[in-house]
Design a protein around this motif. Structure first.
Motif, short mmCIF file in Angstrom:
data_model
loop_
_atom_site.label_atom_id
_atom_site.label_comp_id
_atom_site.label_asym_id
_atom_site.label_seq_id
_atom_site.Cartn_x
_atom_site.Cartn_y
_atom_site.Cartn_z
N GLU A 26 -6.18 7.50 -2.76
CA GLU A 26 -5.88 6.12 -2.33
C GLU A 26 -5.95 5.12 -3.48
O GLU A 26 -5.75 3.93 -3.28
CB GLU A 26 -6.84 5.69 -1.21
N HIS A 43 0.84 -1.20 0.00
CA HIS A 43 0.00 0.00 0.00
C HIS A 43 0.88 1.26 0.00
O HIS A 43 0.72 2.15 -0.84
CB HIS A 43 -0.91 -0.03 1.24
N HIS A 63 1.60 4.38 -2.85
CA HIS A 63 1.63 5.84 -2.69
C HIS A 63 2.98 6.38 -3.20
O HIS A 63 3.06 7.40 -3.86
CB HIS A 63 1.50 6.23 -1.22
N SER A 69 -2.52 3.31 -4.12
CA SER A 69 -2.07 2.51 -2.98
C SER A 69 -2.93 1.25 -2.82
O SER A 69 -2.42 0.14 -2.69
CB SER A 69 -2.12 3.35 -1.71
ZN ZN Z 1 -3.04 5.15 1.98
#
Ligand code: ZN
Length: 697
Positions: A513, A483, A487, A516
């Motif tokens: 998001e 995750h 990013h 990610s």
């Molecule tokens: Zn995040």
């Protein structure tokens, strides 16, 4: 500060050669930064910033990108970078000295940005630039930067009359004070309640560690050395709800937990009047700025367009998830009846029965899984994935860091050119704040010296290696790592040259998001997972049968969890859109109405969930709670193109890079999504990934 003469030390601290925070020629000099550098460097940068603002705001010629905006962007990039290094060290390498200078400097920086956001002269220049003939000659990214600036000035009240502006400021100050009181009340109410028992029958079923913690609390706070004390903090409360066989104990804790900061307890800690005032003030603030509702105001800088669009999205998802939620509930009731002999289930029974059902169905040990994920195969596995998808190579590179455990890597493209770099700080330390996060150290942009290579910080809190055994990660931790790396790639693989919309900058809050959560999908693919595993003792890869159990457990009760998230999201959105805080209806009555519409479990009448919903009353999620599901839909739907073309398909990888990762905030997220996926997003892939299509409903 070892020089003897006061004025020499001041001079030396302002010299970039001697004050590393003022050196912007390359990577941060983390091995040299000392707390004593912070004050002088930041004061210097703030003074320079103010001088530049005064100068560009006073220009009488028509403002241009290079004459007006570029000097402003340069000076703010320096401030951001230097202050970013200080904030980063404060988070990962905390010390009393650093904390002291950080806290002393923070108000100066906050004050500076407040002035900047309300600077009428700057706002006039931004508008003049937008309206000038030269605007059409700017790149699309540059135009977006200017338009974002103007939007933020407007949302900050720059267009208001003097009277409205002072009311606007008063509302913001009052909101800041009462939203923080909301969370203080909740914390105080949580701390005010404990329950102690000395009866072993009451604590039956609780795991060893929960019992030991309850005993330690009893011994510390009370004259009951042989008792157990429970609190309403999650590490104490959750195990009771999940494991305690004694039903009245579960009920006692449940009732205390869901009535925190409500009218039943200490009146000073009751959040009910604050809820009404917060909603009233937010509505007034939105009205001042010309929005129909606070929800409409909140969506102005987000990917979602209108409250109606979000409501339709949530209701459609609810309609599709509800049959599965009802099926989850029916299974739970049948299991409770057949295995535990329980018929009438109450709110404090569901977590308990769920845990029993989960163990009965998918019995495998998290700890056994962990032994297959040593750091020495997980990291190469993750880097290999990036190689397969994007043709990129990750290589370890020497660089000054803040701790001996920190690694630094360069990302090389097919021509061996370095396009981005990142620090990886994996392990928990007493000087590091909790959680996992990505932050930008340097952003890609074009300067007079050429293109600046982006740099990111990736931070986790995993257990360090013990003795000569390598660090091992749970599957959840591997997902966390992917995750944060997602990013990081969003920040590092950008091809944008303007600071304000490069990498993660300027990306809509409800779309950030996507990259990610997208990466998390690969942790559920056998082709990616198998080569990443190697048992620390036997050297064998993860057995397929164990992986299949993990997959099956992944979607346990996903229907019930989905409708619960939708219930919260609908409540948040209606409360900030069409709810009238001045009428007779209460927030609680609104929640009741939404529950009757979408929930499968109706809690007892005394449940005061709104009084502890800090996400929307004290955090940044007001009219934004929907974004959890929204971003999940985007990432699952983007990933489904990989499922169609092969999960390691390079052309699809290149397209994801070009259309999503490379463009940053230079264009609307919806446009980027459509450019990648070939159509607008829909919820099909998310429901399928959550097991809500194959099962007969
Ligand atoms: Zn995040």
């Amino acid at each position: 500060m070892e020089t003897t003469a006061m004025n020499t030390s001041i001079i030396s601290e302002l010299n970039p050669l001697l004050n590393p925070l003022l050196d912007f020629s390359g990577l941060p000099r983390f091995n040299e930064i000392k707390p004593a550098h912070v004050g002088p460097a930041i004061t210097e940068l703030l003074a320079t910033g103010r001088a530049v603002i005064a100068q560009v705001a006073a220009q009488t010629d028509a403002p241009t990108w290079s004459g007006f905006f570029a000097p402003l962007a340069d000076t703010h990039e320096h401030l951001q970078r230097a202050w970013g290094q200080v904030g980063h060290l404060n988070a990962v390498c905390n010390s009393p000295e650093l904390r002291e200078v950080y806290n002393a400097t923070l108000p100066l920086v906050t004050q500076y940005y407040t002035e900047l956001g309300q600077h009428a002269g700057l706002y006039r220049q931004f508008k003049a630039l937008r309206d000038s003939p030269s605007f059409s000659t700017l790149s699309r990214a540059q135009q977006k930067v200017i338009n974002n600036e103007i939007r933020d000035f407007k949302l900050g009240g720059a267009e208001l009359s003097n009277t409205d502006q002072s009311r606007f400021t008063a509302i913001r100050e009052r909101l800041s004070s009462i939203t923080s009181r909301f969370s203080d009340n909740l914390l105080d109410a949580t701390n005010a309640w404990t329950y102690t028992t000395t009866d072993p029958a009451e604590v039956a079923g609780l795991p060893e560690d929960a019992l030991a913690a309850a005993q330690a609390t009893a011994a510390a706070d009370h004259a009951t050395p042989n008792g157990w004390t429970f609190t309403l903090h999650a590490p104490s409360y959750m195990p009771v709800l999940q494991y305690a066989d004694h039903r009245p104990l579960r009920e006692r804790l449940y009732r205390a937990h869901v009535t925190r900061a409500a009218e039943f307890g200490d009146a000073k800690l009751d959040n009910t009047p604050l809820i009404r005032e917060i909603v009233q003030l937010r509505q007034e603030l939105a009205t001042l700025l010309g929005f129909a509702s606070y929800a409409a105001y909140s969506l102005e800088a987000k990917m979602a367009d209108t409250p109606g669009q979000v409501l339709d999205f949530l209701r459609d998802l609810a309609r599709r998830a509800q049959p599965y939620a009802r099926q989850d509930l029916a299974e739970l009731q049948a299991f409770a009846h057949d295995t535990l002999g329980m018929t009438e289930l109450a709110a404090w029974d569901y977590p308990y029965i769920s845990e029993k059902l989960r163990v009965a169905r998918y019995d495998f040990s998290e700890n056994a899984v962990k032994q297959y994920f040593p750091e020495s195969t997980v990291l190469p596995g993750m880097f290999q994935l990036i190689h397969n998808l994007y043709g990129l190579t990750v290589v370890a590179t020497p660089a000054p860091a803040w701790h001996a455990d920190v690694r630094f890597y360069s990302i090389l493209d097919r021509d061996q050119r370095c396009i981005g770099q990142f620090y990886l700080d994996l392990y928990a330390r007493s000087t590091k704040r909790g959680g996992a996060w990505m932050d930008d150290a340097i952003t890609r942009r074009r300067t007079s010296q050429g293109i600046q290579t982006p740099v990111a910080y990736l931070n986790c809190n995993f257990a360090p290696p013990v003795g000569d055994k390598p660090a091992v990660f749970s599957h959840d931790e591997v997902i966390t790592l992917f995750h944060e790396f997602g990013h990081g790639l969003h920040h590092l693989l950008t091809q944008i040259e303007e600071l304000g919309v490069s990498g993660i900058n300027g990306v809509e809050w409800d779309a950030v998001e996507l990259p990610s959560q997208f990466m998390e999908n690969f942790c559920w693919e056998w082709a990616v997972v198998e080569p990443m595993t190697r048992h620390v003792e036997t050297g064998l890869p993860l057995p397929r049968a164990l992986f299949d159990k993990m997959l099956a457990a992944k979607n346990f009760q996903s229907g019930m969890q989905t409708v619960r998230q939708i219930e919260f999201s609908l409540f948040d959105l209606h409360l900030h859109d069409d709810f009238d805080p001045n009428a007779d209806q209460t927030a609680l009555q609104l929640l009741d109405r939404i529950r009757r519409e979408v929930a499968v479990i109706i809690p007892p009448d005394y449940n005061r969930f709104p009084n502890n919903f800090s996400h929307i009353f004290a955090g940044g999620y007001a009219a934004g709670y929907y974004s959890y599901k929204w971003a999940e839909v985007l990432s699952a739907d983007a990933y489904s193109l990989f499922e169609e073309h092969g999960i390691l398909d390079q052309p699809t990888g290149q397209r994801f890079w070009q259309e999503i990762l490379a463009v940053g905030g230079s264009r609307p997220a919806l446009e980027s999504f459509i450019a990648f996926r070939g159509r607008p997003p829909n919820s099909d892939a998310l429901l399928r990934h959550n097991g809500m299509t194959a099962r007969a409903a």
